[in-house]
Design an enzyme around this catalytic site. Structure first.
Site, PDB file in Angstrom:
ATOM      1  N   ASN A   8       0.868  -1.178   0.000  1.00 31.79           N
ATOM      2  CA  ASN A   8       0.000   0.000   0.000  1.00 31.79           C
ATOM      3  C   ASN A   8       0.903   1.227   0.000  1.00 31.79           C
ATOM      4  O   ASN A   8       1.465   1.593   1.028  1.00 31.79           O
ATOM      5  CB  ASN A   8      -0.879  -0.036   1.262  1.00 31.79           C
ATOM      6  CG  ASN A   8      -1.673   1.232   1.446  1.00 31.79           C
ATOM      7  OD1 ASN A   8      -1.801   2.039   0.521  1.00 31.79           O
ATOM      8  ND2 ASN A   8      -2.213   1.421   2.648  1.00 31.79           N
ATOM      9  N   LYS A  10       0.090   4.247  -0.325  1.00 32.21           N
ATOM     10  CA  LYS A  10      -0.559   5.467   0.187  1.00 32.21           C
ATOM     11  C   LYS A  10      -0.293   6.613  -0.791  1.00 32.21           C
ATOM     12  O   LYS A  10      -0.203   6.355  -1.993  1.00 32.21           O
ATOM     13  CB  LYS A  10      -0.068   5.763   1.608  1.00 32.21           C
ATOM     14  CG  LYS A  10      -0.144   4.520   2.496  1.00 32.21           C
ATOM     15  CD  LYS A  10       0.068   4.787   3.944  1.00 32.21           C
ATOM     16  CE  LYS A  10      -0.034   3.473   4.703  1.00 32.21           C
ATOM     17  NZ  LYS A  10      -0.083   3.626   6.133  1.00 32.21           N
ATOM     18  N   HIS A  94      -9.506   1.555   4.627  1.00 32.68           N
ATOM     19  CA  HIS A  94      -8.263   1.739   5.393  1.00 32.68           C
ATOM     20  C   HIS A  94      -8.523   2.764   6.497  1.00 32.68           C
ATOM     21  O   HIS A  94      -9.291   3.709   6.300  1.00 32.68           O
ATOM     22  CB  HIS A  94      -7.154   2.213   4.447  1.00 32.68           C
ATOM     23  CG  HIS A  94      -5.809   2.199   5.096  1.00 32.68           C
ATOM     24  ND1 HIS A  94      -5.401   3.174   5.969  1.00 32.68           N
ATOM     25  CD2 HIS A  94      -4.797   1.308   5.027  1.00 32.68           C
ATOM     26  CE1 HIS A  94      -4.184   2.888   6.403  1.00 32.68           C
ATOM     27  NE2 HIS A  94      -3.794   1.755   5.846  1.00 32.68           N
ATOM     28  N   GLU A  96      -6.905   5.183   7.475  1.00 30.81           N
ATOM     29  CA  GLU A  96      -6.632   6.578   7.086  1.00 30.81           C
ATOM     30  C   GLU A  96      -7.822   7.169   6.341  1.00 30.81           C
ATOM     31  O   GLU A  96      -8.109   8.368   6.468  1.00 30.81           O
ATOM     32  CB  GLU A  96      -5.338   6.636   6.250  1.00 30.81           C
ATOM     33  CG  GLU A  96      -4.118   6.442   7.153  1.00 30.81           C
ATOM     34  CD  GLU A  96      -2.913   5.826   6.473  1.00 30.81           C
ATOM     35  OE1 GLU A  96      -2.833   5.835   5.229  1.00 30.81           O
ATOM     36  OE2 GLU A  96      -2.036   5.322   7.203  1.00 30.81           O
ATOM     37  N   GLU A 161      -5.574  -4.419  10.543  1.00 32.95           N
ATOM     38  CA  GLU A 161      -4.543  -3.405  10.723  1.00 32.95           C
ATOM     39  C   GLU A 161      -4.829  -2.583  11.975  1.00 32.95           C
ATOM     40  O   GLU A 161      -5.602  -1.616  11.922  1.00 32.95           O
ATOM     41  CB  GLU A 161      -4.506  -2.457   9.519  1.00 32.95           C
ATOM     42  CG  GLU A 161      -4.116  -3.114   8.228  1.00 32.95           C
ATOM     43  CD  GLU A 161      -3.499  -2.111   7.260  1.00 32.95           C
ATOM     44  OE1 GLU A 161      -2.419  -2.403   6.744  1.00 32.95           O
ATOM     45  OE2 GLU A 161      -4.079  -1.036   7.045  1.00 32.95           O
ATOM     46  N   GLY A 167       2.581   2.535  10.653  1.00 32.08           N
ATOM     47  CA  GLY A 167       3.607   3.561  10.505  1.00 32.08           C
ATOM     48  C   GLY A 167       4.314   3.931  11.792  1.00 32.08           C
ATOM     49  O   GLY A 167       4.991   4.958  11.866  1.00 32.08           O
ATOM     50  N   SER A 206       3.278  -1.899  10.327  1.00 33.42           N
ATOM     51  CA  SER A 206       4.720  -1.980  10.613  1.00 33.42           C
ATOM     52  C   SER A 206       5.339  -3.335  10.260  1.00 33.42           C
ATOM     53  O   SER A 206       6.256  -3.793  10.944  1.00 33.42           O
ATOM     54  CB  SER A 206       5.014  -1.605  12.067  1.00 33.42           C
ATOM     55  OG  SER A 206       4.691  -0.238  12.292  1.00 33.42           O
TER      56      SER A 206
END
Ligand code: PGA
Length: 246
Positions: A8, A10, A94, A96, A161, A167, A206
């Site tokens: 991904n 992003k 996701h 985000e 996730e 991250g 991660s």
């Protein structure tokens, strides 16, 4: 089932750097023959990446699609157009997007329906926040996301996730991953029957070359959704090689 290692990107990557990435990936592919590989760059790079990887066994996907199939939705990109470009998968829900764009479970479910209608394989993301985990709510939150986001008759992939692992370099313990993957499996079987029993459940958050082997060896981890470490072809390949047991 073969594990799926999905990258991904992003909002990273550039057209200028794409050929070098594709070249790096192609050069290392022989090491990772026992896994399925997927790269999800920003939409404008989907078709160029497919062309650069031509005939190589790496699928290319997108990171979002519209709920509606077409029409007056300025700035949105339909699942049908992504499929026409050659995308195979689309990441949906996701964290985000759930946060930055306030996407609800109902919207994620509508997007998944649009994606399946267009012939794409959705990867629906679920995961708890740090506060939810510390309150002992991780399983409850993930179950509710699955109940709300996964449409009836769903065919696709689920990615677990935990938001606090994305991250950050923090990764849940092996027991924590196993516990949630088991809970997801149970929920999927309840919701989808036989289809839920065979569905891939990816872990994301991660994942790096140095922890991939341990994570990918856990029961019911069907692969990984890799953010930061998918941006370098070498690291992405190292993770894929760990999946293959290499
Ligand atoms: P990360 O991101 O690997 O950089 O933690 C994972 C993701 O958000 O899909």
């Amino acid at each position: 089932m073969r594990q799926l290692i999905a990258g991904n990107w992003k909002m990273n990557g550039s057209f200028a750097a794409l050929a070098a990435y594709a070249g790096g990936l192609k050069a290392g592919l022989a090491r990772v023959s026992a896994v399925d590989l997927l790269v999800c760059p920003p939409d404008p790079l989907v078709r160029p990446l497919i062309d650069m990887l031509a005939s190589e066994s790496v699928a290319v996907g997108a990171q979002n699609c519209a709920e509606k199939r077409a029409g007056a939705h300025t700035g949105d990109v339909s699942a049908d157009l992504l499929a026409e470009l050659g995308a195979s998968h689309v990441i949906l829900g996701h964290s985000e997007r759930r946060m930055d764009h306030h996407e609800t479970n109902a919207q994620v479910r509508a997007k998944a329906e649009a994606a399946i209608g267009a012939g794409l394989i959705p990867i629906i993301c679920v995961g708890e926040s740090s506060a939810e985990r510390s309150q002992g709510e991780a399983v409850t939150v993930v179950r509710a996301q699955l109940a709300g986001s996964v449409p009836e008759g769903f065919t696709g992939v689920i990615a677990y996730e935990p938001i606090w692992a994305i991250g950050t370099g923090k990764v849940p313990t092996e027991d924590e991953i196993t516990q949630i993957h088991e809970a997801i499996r149970t929920a999927l079987v309840r919701q989808l029957g036989e289809a839920g029993a065979g569905m891939r459940i990816l872990y994301g958050g991660s994942v790096k070359p140095d922890n991939a082997q341990a994570i990918l060896a856990l029961p019911d981890v069907g692969g990984a959704l890799v953010g930061g470490a998918s941006l370098k072809a070498e690291d992405f390949l190292a993770i894929a090689a760990a999946a293959a047991g290499g």
